[in-house]
Design an enzyme around this catalytic site. Structure first.
Site, PDB file in Angstrom:
ATOM      1  N   ARG A  57       0.878  -1.197   0.000  1.00  0.00           N
ATOM      2  CA  ARG A  57       0.000   0.000   0.000  1.00  0.00           C
ATOM      3  C   ARG A  57       0.905   1.234   0.000  1.00  0.00           C
ATOM      4  O   ARG A  57       1.233   1.814   1.046  1.00  0.00           O
ATOM      5  CB  ARG A  57      -0.904   0.011   1.230  1.00  0.00           C
ATOM      6  N   HIS A 168       1.454   2.459 -10.361  1.00  0.00           N
ATOM      7  CA  HIS A 168       0.490   2.993  -9.394  1.00  0.00           C
ATOM      8  C   HIS A 168       1.207   3.811  -8.314  1.00  0.00           C
ATOM      9  O   HIS A 168       1.180   3.466  -7.128  1.00  0.00           O
ATOM     10  CB  HIS A 168      -0.261   1.806  -8.768  1.00  0.00           C
ATOM     11  N   ASP A 213     -10.906   9.983  -8.169  1.00  0.00           N
ATOM     12  CA  ASP A 213     -10.490   8.733  -8.821  1.00  0.00           C
ATOM     13  C   ASP A 213     -10.817   8.894 -10.304  1.00  0.00           C
ATOM     14  O   ASP A 213     -11.900   8.572 -10.762  1.00  0.00           O
ATOM     15  CB  ASP A 213     -11.243   7.552  -8.229  1.00  0.00           C
ATOM     16  N   GLU A 273      -0.733   8.248 -11.590  1.00  0.00           N
ATOM     17  CA  GLU A 273      -0.370   6.909 -12.046  1.00  0.00           C
ATOM     18  C   GLU A 273      -0.344   6.867 -13.579  1.00  0.00           C
ATOM     19  O   GLU A 273      -1.404   6.905 -14.214  1.00  0.00           O
ATOM     20  CB  GLU A 273      -1.385   5.907 -11.522  1.00  0.00           C
TER      21      GLU A 273
HETATM   22  O1  TA6 Z   1      -5.730   3.739  -9.180  1.00  0.00           O
HETATM   23  C1  TA6 Z   1      -6.922   4.000  -8.508  1.00  0.00           C
HETATM   24  C2  TA6 Z   1      -7.576   2.679  -8.146  1.00  0.00           C
HETATM   25  O2  TA6 Z   1      -7.983   1.989  -9.292  1.00  0.00           O
HETATM   26  C3  TA6 Z   1      -8.730   2.998  -7.209  1.00  0.00           C
HETATM   27  O3  TA6 Z   1      -9.975   2.779  -7.843  1.00  0.00           O
HETATM   28  C4  TA6 Z   1      -8.469   2.079  -6.030  1.00  0.00           C
HETATM   29  O4  TA6 Z   1      -9.060   0.816  -6.265  1.00  0.00           O
HETATM   30  C5  TA6 Z   1      -6.957   2.015  -6.058  1.00  0.00           C
HETATM   31  O5  TA6 Z   1      -6.664   1.825  -7.423  1.00  0.00           O
HETATM   32  C6  TA6 Z   1      -6.329   1.015  -5.139  1.00  0.00           C
HETATM   33  O6  TA6 Z   1      -6.576  -0.292  -5.561  1.00  0.00           O
HETATM   34  P1  TA6 Z   1      -6.007  -1.477  -4.624  1.00  0.00           P
HETATM   35  O7  TA6 Z   1      -6.345  -2.760  -5.348  1.00  0.00           O
HETATM   36  O8  TA6 Z   1      -4.518  -1.265  -4.522  1.00  0.00           O
HETATM   37  O9  TA6 Z   1      -6.656  -1.329  -3.298  1.00  0.00           O
END
Ligand code: TA6
Length: 298
Positions: A57, A168, A213, A273
């Site tokens: 995370r 990400h 988002d 991202e």
């Molecule tokens: O990049 C944004 C996203 O797609 C959000 O919708 C949220 O789901 C985030 O990624 C985090 O996803 P994760 O699977 O790491 O909890």
């Protein structure tokens, strides 16, 4: 003096004579630290799992071969959200310095670290879910005040496959209320907070005052910047990718993520991202694709 590269059992780190440093967890080939000018530029949750039990995370998780929850009727349909790259065990392939490239002016002012993942060392579960033969090489190049992360995808099988890729990246900011994002004006985006409706960005400077988002698509200019108090702290340059996601979970979504700590950490991070996530890219047998980002810190 030379750049220093240190390998540990679960991670690789590199430090330049300038003090700039980078650290990559072999799990997911996740960049979990990038320091330049003595400052940590990435945000990592205090509750992030670094033991391979779930994707990190924070830092720069790798998204491949699908972004978001995969369409059920697609070849990636049985994969987890964001695919398998970020929760696979990558191998460290080695380092090289004085590579030509945007961050190196030759000599020992940069170091490139390579990581590999192939269908051969993919988990049985992931291979069952997505059976194509592929090879990934992820290159992380540390330069003074700069970090380049590029993903090279090779179709090493005999049938074409479709994929998406995205980095990400969770960037650190001293305060989300003093933060603005520039370089997206005029771009069309899908707003996943507003029921995935299509919009056009009218702001040259975007502030974040709640959950955001958005998937910005086919962005004409190549750089998106993060400003604090009106001054740039980071440039995110897209390299052979044209889309970018802007994400901040804000209060409720931060509360809902068990590995998001501290809960008010949403005030200290913003995700910009870069990726190719609008539709799918097809890779014919034997073909390769490379895309990624060049980060510059101020
Ligand atoms: O990049 C944004 C996203 O797609 C959000 O919708 C949220 O789901 C985030 O990624 C985090 O996803 P994760 O699977 O790491 O909890």
């Amino acid at each position: 003096p030379q750049p220093q590269v240190n390998t540990h059992k679960d991670r690789v780190s590199a430090t330049l004579p300038t003090g700039d440093s980078v650290e990559i967890l072999l799990y997911g080939a996740t960049v979990i630290s990038w320091k330049s000018n003595g400052k940590e530029r990435l945000w990592v949750s205090e509750a992030a799992k670094l033991d391979g039990s779930k994707p990190v995370r924070g830092g720069i998780p790798l998204v491949f071969p699908c972004f978001g929850p995969p369409p059920k009727d697609h070849a990636t349909g049985a994969l987890p959200q964001h695919g398998f790259a970020r929760n696979s065990h990558w191998e460290y392939l080695g380092s090289s310095s004085s590579e030509s490239g945007p961050l190196s002016k030759g000599g020992d002012d940069s170091v490139k670290l390579d990581f590999g993942l192939s269908s051969a060392n993919l988990s049985a579960e992931a291979k069952k879910a997505w059976g194509y033969d592929f090879g990934l090489v992820y290159s992380v190049t540390l330069g003074k005040d700069g970090l380049q992360t590029m993903l090279n995808v090779r179709n090493s099988g005999s049938t074409a496959f479709d994929f998406q890729i995205l980095l990400h990246s969770y960037f650190s900011t001293p305060s989300i209320t003093r933060t603005a994002i520039t370089g997206l004006a005029g771009t069309s985006y899908v707003d996943k907070v507003l029921n995935a409706t299509e919009h056009t960005e009218s702001n040259t400077s975007i502030s974040i005052t709640g959950e955001v988002d958005r998937v910005y698509k086919s962005i004409p200019q190549d750089t998106t910047s993060v400003l604090v108090d009106g001054k740039p702290i980071l440039d995110v340059q897209r390299d052979n990718v044209r889309d970018s996601v802007l994400w901040n979970p804000w209060i409720e979504k931060a509360k809902g993520m068990g590995d998001f700590e501290p809960k008010d950490g949403y005030q200290k991070m913003v995700c910009v991202e870069v990726g190719a996530v609008d539709g799918w890219q097809k890779l014919e047998p034997g073909e390769t694709y490379e895309g990624g980002q060049i980060l510059r810190a101020y």
